[in-house]
Design an enzyme around this catalytic site. Structure first.
Site, PDB file in Angstrom:
ATOM      1  N   ASN A   1      36.608   1.915 -22.069  1.00 14.84           N
ATOM      2  CA  ASN A   1      35.207   1.652 -22.351  1.00 14.84           C
ATOM      3  C   ASN A   1      34.970   1.446 -23.837  1.00 14.84           C
ATOM      4  O   ASN A   1      35.721   1.942 -24.681  1.00 14.84           O
ATOM      5  CB  ASN A   1      34.330   2.803 -21.846  1.00 14.84           C
ATOM      6  CG  ASN A   1      34.272   3.949 -22.838  1.00 14.84           C
ATOM      7  OD1 ASN A   1      33.444   3.961 -23.753  1.00 14.84           O
ATOM      8  ND2 ASN A   1      35.174   4.904 -22.686  1.00 14.84           N
TER       9      ASN A   1
ATOM     10  N   ASN B   1      32.451  16.043 -30.961  1.00 19.71           N
ATOM     11  CA  ASN B   1      33.132  14.813 -30.543  1.00 19.71           C
ATOM     12  C   ASN B   1      33.907  14.257 -31.723  1.00 19.71           C
ATOM     13  O   ASN B   1      33.379  13.516 -32.536  1.00 19.71           O
ATOM     14  CB  ASN B   1      32.105  13.809 -30.008  1.00 19.71           C
ATOM     15  CG  ASN B   1      32.767  12.536 -29.515  1.00 19.71           C
ATOM     16  OD1 ASN B   1      33.920  12.259 -29.825  1.00 19.71           O
ATOM     17  ND2 ASN B   1      32.030  11.756 -28.749  1.00 19.71           N
TER      18      ASN B   1
ATOM     19  N   CYS C   1      36.083  10.014 -30.149  1.00 24.97           N
ATOM     20  CA  CYS C   1      35.722   8.665 -29.728  1.00 24.97           C
ATOM     21  C   CYS C   1      36.422   7.634 -30.611  1.00 24.97           C
ATOM     22  O   CYS C   1      36.234   7.627 -31.827  1.00 24.97           O
ATOM     23  CB  CYS C   1      34.206   8.504 -29.797  1.00 24.97           C
ATOM     24  SG  CYS C   1      33.683   6.959 -29.073  1.00 24.97           S
TER      25      CYS C   1
ATOM     26  N   ASN D   1      40.324  13.191 -25.507  1.00 22.55           N
ATOM     27  CA  ASN D   1      39.356  12.102 -25.490  1.00 22.55           C
ATOM     28  C   ASN D   1      40.137  10.835 -25.109  1.00 22.55           C
ATOM     29  O   ASN D   1      41.322  10.906 -24.799  1.00 22.55           O
ATOM     30  CB  ASN D   1      38.686  11.981 -26.867  1.00 22.55           C
ATOM     31  CG  ASN D   1      37.303  11.356 -26.745  1.00 22.55           C
ATOM     32  OD1 ASN D   1      37.133  10.331 -26.095  1.00 22.55           O
ATOM     33  ND2 ASN D   1      36.313  11.978 -27.371  1.00 22.55           N
TER      34      ASN D   1
ATOM     35  N   CYS E   1      75.938   9.775  -7.334  1.00 23.49           N
ATOM     36  CA  CYS E   1      74.549  10.194  -7.573  1.00 23.49           C
ATOM     37  C   CYS E   1      74.457  11.127  -8.781  1.00 23.49           C
ATOM     38  O   CYS E   1      75.096  12.178  -8.814  1.00 23.49           O
ATOM     39  CB  CYS E   1      74.005  10.899  -6.329  1.00 23.49           C
ATOM     40  SG  CYS E   1      72.321  11.502  -6.530  1.00 23.49           S
TER      41      CYS E   1
ATOM     42  N   CYS F   1      65.059   7.200  -6.650  1.00 21.67           N
ATOM     43  CA  CYS F   1      64.901   6.851  -5.232  1.00 21.67           C
ATOM     44  C   CYS F   1      63.726   7.600  -4.616  1.00 21.67           C
ATOM     45  O   CYS F   1      62.962   7.044  -3.822  1.00 21.67           O
ATOM     46  CB  CYS F   1      66.192   7.111  -4.467  1.00 21.67           C
ATOM     47  SG  CYS F   1      66.838   8.792  -4.614  1.00 21.67           S
TER      48      CYS F   1
ATOM     49  N   CYS G   1      60.345   5.601  -3.078  1.00 22.18           N
ATOM     50  CA  CYS G   1      60.250   5.642  -1.611  1.00 22.18           C
ATOM     51  C   CYS G   1      58.787   5.707  -1.186  1.00 22.18           C
ATOM     52  O   CYS G   1      58.034   6.537  -1.684  1.00 22.18           O
ATOM     53  CB  CYS G   1      60.999   6.861  -1.068  1.00 22.18           C
ATOM     54  SG  CYS G   1      60.874   7.022   0.728  1.00 22.18           S
TER      55      CYS G   1
END
Lengths: 445, 432
Positions: B77, B136, B139, B204, B379, B385, B389
């Protein structure tokens, strides 16, 4: 409207034109853009996808669906047409529940496959609506190929051969090209003249000249074609129909179902097409379903399919069976016709129940009769006149590999050739593959 | 039903679900609807100093990233702080607090970096009897160019200074909202603590461009052919936020500093995860902007069911996972797992095979019948995997017991050992 479904005999105008138009409208309306996006999102883009394996033309389904989902529907259509130039018809008539959608992993997972057929139609319709042709013809090769039959197999072969730059003469016995796409499919599956639009669109490749009203054996023979061309592809389908071989078959209103289906497709005004009050169809394939359903949609009071084996063995897919029963068609199984009764025209058909025996189907002594004023037979079709010199396999042309017949430089595919499932999509695959082999043979020589 | 009531820096609310300072909390109308829906608290959309109100763009102010079925995964935004007069906001805050005494109401503030400016606004907010303030400092767009928002949050000294001014000029609890647009989140948190902050809230939004219009060749959202970076939020930012929350929670300097967790909280599960990593409560925005206020019902019932199932009280959950957040070098290098594919659940899509064969360790075998099996000798237990899946729990990781031979290495599973003592670690041999 003077007639109703209850009017005895075989008469036209049982339903008013509004009702007829509604009955014969597009059976499965196309997906909108939003619906297509949602449907496309469900594809998992499987590795070595089972749907592709299940497709007789091996369309790269995960790729074309991904192309739809990324907003490039024309590219999706090109992916389809590269494998199956009649992808538009196949999207409408393929028994997808037995092919791509039947093998979709989401069918396994949830019992709800990705709507591959509908998505294929979305893609192919989009590109065809723009009336652009996605392929260009290679420079002329100087080779000439005769293709007999402008049905799915012949059209697929002709298109692929033309793409390679060969000059194709396409011969067809009927006044319109398309074969069963034009004459043999239920009207509500391919409404609005789709088959002819598709042929015209396909012909944009160039290099194909069509000779209408030309039947092999009647208007020319195979030797002449072989002499005048570098290769011949036979894809004339099955011109003959099998007979029941029982008493009363000669009575009026005992007809091949394919004739009725053709008349429905070619009718300029469905309100003027006669249909019986009580229609019986003998057979168990898609032809039987197409005939029975359309008889019902034309206003027959009853339409009944009688099949000699049980439902599970019925060649018509489960989806087709459901469509028939939902349309008001009754399906009777395990019964075979033994006699047709009537004076002049058919009045009743008599069946005997069957039971599976050790040596195949056994006919029992239990019989029943169905009142009928129109009886359609849909028990298979047969090769018409067989050109001499061709080896047969059973009642069809024997082929090896990609449609090679026993004669040099003669290939065959589609329903007239042995093997395959007598589906549009298998015919397309066979025509295409034979064309590839013809091309290799012509250019390698 | 577990008791979900919380007291965060002394601010009581019936549940730990607050709405973050954002468009959903810009005015009484929305806030009252949120309270009616069941939200435990709100942080009122950021107020600025008295004077001509802030102006917003009049074209699109949001950009988005979607997943399958157009699920909103990320939102960006370019909206600024409230564009309504200060006087109107304060009057509404006072009235709402008076009407909803059991709910938390914190006011977000952003004024220029002078003590007088902060003093002035603090006095007026106190008069509303709001429960606390949130600074704040996060922002990233619009206000930062004017020396506020993340322009303050990116300089720890400013954070400390402004926090101190606030603490010196109000009795209200002070929550410092942190920007993620920095290299090390611990620095601003430590600065807030030094300044006397009662808590930090994070994150934020993240500086971002969500997409580019390929016809206009401009970032989206596009206004009159141009676009700018905006603040990114929603489910996509949750992993970034979870890490930052955990970093503060396990930092010795800030481990006792209360945290309000923000960033992609969409379900009760997200909230529980934030709390397990050290958040005392959570703040939600994108999820309500996507689905509306009603989702809090699922969050309340879900967290209750979870706590009841675990026989835990809410405070037992807070920080519960913090001791298990460690550095890579302390992970057990002798812990061995192997993927296992449950053939009954497998739908044979082959995505695990494509992922492993094309991009990983060639540790999955595919038969002609599309049966997929793990090659344990290949493996490395990477888990890819499992992640690709489409069927949850179809592929799981089996833990090898101590002593069991790892088919890949041919060695039995040994007891715990980490990188700090590993023979391949150059600093180990250097120390010898």
């Amino acid at each position: 409207m003077t007639n109703t479904p209850l009017t005895p005999g075989v008469v036209a105008g049982r339903l008013d034109t509004g009702q007829l138009a509604a009955n014969f409208a597009d059976m499965a309306p196309p997906l909108g853009v939003h619906e297509a996006r949602v449907a496309a999102d469900r594809c998992y883009f499987c590795y070595d996808a089972p749907c592709v394996t299940a497709c007789p033309t091996a369309i790269d389904i995960p790729l074309f669906i991904r192309q739809i989902s990324t907003g490039t529907t024309e590219a999706a259509a090109r992916t389809i047409f590269a494998q199956n130039i009649l992808g538009g018809t196949c999207a409408r008539v393929c028994p997808t529940e037995n092919l791509c959608e039947g093998s979709c992993v989401r069918e396994t997972a949830e019992g709800k496959p990705v709507e591959i057929g509908a998505l294929q139609r979305f893609a192919t319709d989009t590109l065809m609506a723009a009336n652009t042709h996605p392929f260009t013809r290679a420079p002329a090769s100087g080779r000439k190929v005769a293709v007999v039959g402008a049905g799915p197999a012949g059209l697929a072969a002709a298109h692929r051969l033309a793409m390679f730059g060969h000059t194709v003469a396409l011969y067809d016995a009927k006044p319109k090209a398309g074969g069963l796409n034009e004459y043999g499919l239920a009207a509500y599956k391919v409404p609005d003249g789709f088959a002819q639009s598709e042929v015209a669109w396909l012909m944009q490749i160039g290099g194909i000249s069509v000779v209408h009203g030309w039947a092999l054996g009647r208007d020319g023979n195979l030797d002449d074609l072989r002499a005048a061309h570098d290769a011949v592809f036979l894809g004339m389908g099955l011109a003959g129909v099998n007979a029941l071989g029982i008493a009363g078959e000669q009575l009026d209103q005992v007809l091949p179902a394919t004739d009725f289906i053709r008349e429905v497709r070619q009718a300029s005004d469905l309100a003027r097409l006669p249909v019986g009050r009580d229609v019986v169809v003998i057979g168990g394939g898609m032809t039987a379903v197409d005939a029975a359903v359309q008889a019902k949609l034309l206003g027959a009071e009853t339409a009944t399919i009688v099949y000699r084996r049980d439902l599970a063995q019925m060649p018509a897919s489960r989806h087709e069976q459901d469509h028939a029963t939902a349309s008001g068609v009754k399906i009777i199984t395990n019964a075979t016709p033994v006699a047709i009764h009537g004076a002049g025209a058919v009045r009743e058909v008599e069946f005997a129940y069957t039971t599976p025996g050790a040596k195949g189907l056994e006919v029992t002594s239990q019989t029943f009769r169905l009142k009928t004023d129109q009886l359609f037979t849909a028990i298979g079709q047969a090769l018409g006149e067989t050109p001499s010199g061709l080896t047969l396999d059973g009642r069809k042309i024997a082929v090896t590999g990609p449609g090679r017949t026993s004669l040099p430089n003669v290939w065959a595919g589609g329903d007239c050739a042995a093997g395959g499932d007598d589906l549009t999509v298998t015919a397309v695959a066979e025509g295409r593959d034979a064309a590839m082999d013809i091309h290799a043979s012509l250019m390698g020589a | 039903m577990a008791d979900l009531s919380t007291s965060f820096v002394g601010i009581k609310s019936p549940n730990p679900f607050w709405l973050a300072s954002a468009p959903p909390t810009d005015k009484a109308y929305n806030v009252v609807r949120a309270y009616k829906a069941g939200w435990g608290g709100v942080v009122w959309k950021t107020l600025g100093e008295d004077g001509p109100p802030v102006v917003n763009v009049n074209g699109p102010r949001y950009g988005a990233v979607w997943g399958a079925d157009r699920r909103l995964l990320g939102l960006n935004n370019i909206e600024l702080i409230t564009d309504r007069p200060l006087e109107v906001n304060l009057r509404e805050i006072k009235q709402v607090k008076r009407d909803w005494k059991d709910r938390a109401l914190v006011v977000s503030l952003m004024v220029p970096c002078t003590e007088d400016a902060w003093k002035a606004i603090l006095k007026r907010v106190e008069e509303t009897e709001a429960d606390g303030i949130e600074l704040n400092f996060g922002c990233p767009h619009g206000m930062a160019e004017r020396g506020m928002g993340s322009a303050v949050g990116q300089v720890p000294e400013y954070i400390e200074m402004v926090t101190r001014w606030c603490k010196e000029n109000t009795r209200m609890p002070v929550i410092v909202k942190l920007t993620p647009n920095i290299a090390d989140i611990r620095k601003p948190a430590e600065a807030a603590l030094r300044g006397g902050a009662d808590a930090v809230s994070l994150i934020n939004t993240i500086n971002s461009i969500t997409s580019v219009d390929l016809d206009l060749f401009a970032p989206e959202p596009t206004l009159d052919g141009k676009g700018t970076h905006g603040g990114y939020c929603g489910p996509a930012v949750k992993p970034i936020s979870l890490n930052m929350v955990a970093e503060i929670a396990r930092n010795p300097e800030t481990r006792n500093l209360p945290i309000s967790g923000i960033g992609g909280v969409t379900t009760w599960r997200d909230a529980a995860e934030f709390m397990a990593l050290g958040a005392g409560n959570v703040q939600v925005c994108t999820a309500v902007m996507t689905y509306g206020f009603k989702i809090v019902e699922e969050m309340i019932s879900g967290l209750s069911q979870y706590l009841d199932g675990k026989n835990m009280a809410l405070p037992d959950l807070v920080r519960r996972a913090v001791p298990n957040v460690t550095d890579w070098q302390y992970l057990n290098l002798n812990y061995v797992t192997k993927a296992v594919i449950n053939q009954d659940d497998c739908i044979k899509c082959g995505r695990c095979y494509a992922a492993c064969e094309d991009t990983s360790h060639q540790a999955i075998d595919m038969s002609a019948e599309r049966v997929f099996t793990i090659k344990e000798e290949e493996c490395v237990a990477c888990n890819l995997c499992v992640d690709v899946c489409p069927v949850e729990n179809c592929i799981t990781m089996r833990e090898l017991a101590p002593g069991e031979v790892d088919k890949r290495t041919g060695k039995p599973v040994a007891p715990y050992a980490n990188w700090t003592t590993h023979p391949n670690n150059p600093s180990v041999s250097a120390a010898e």
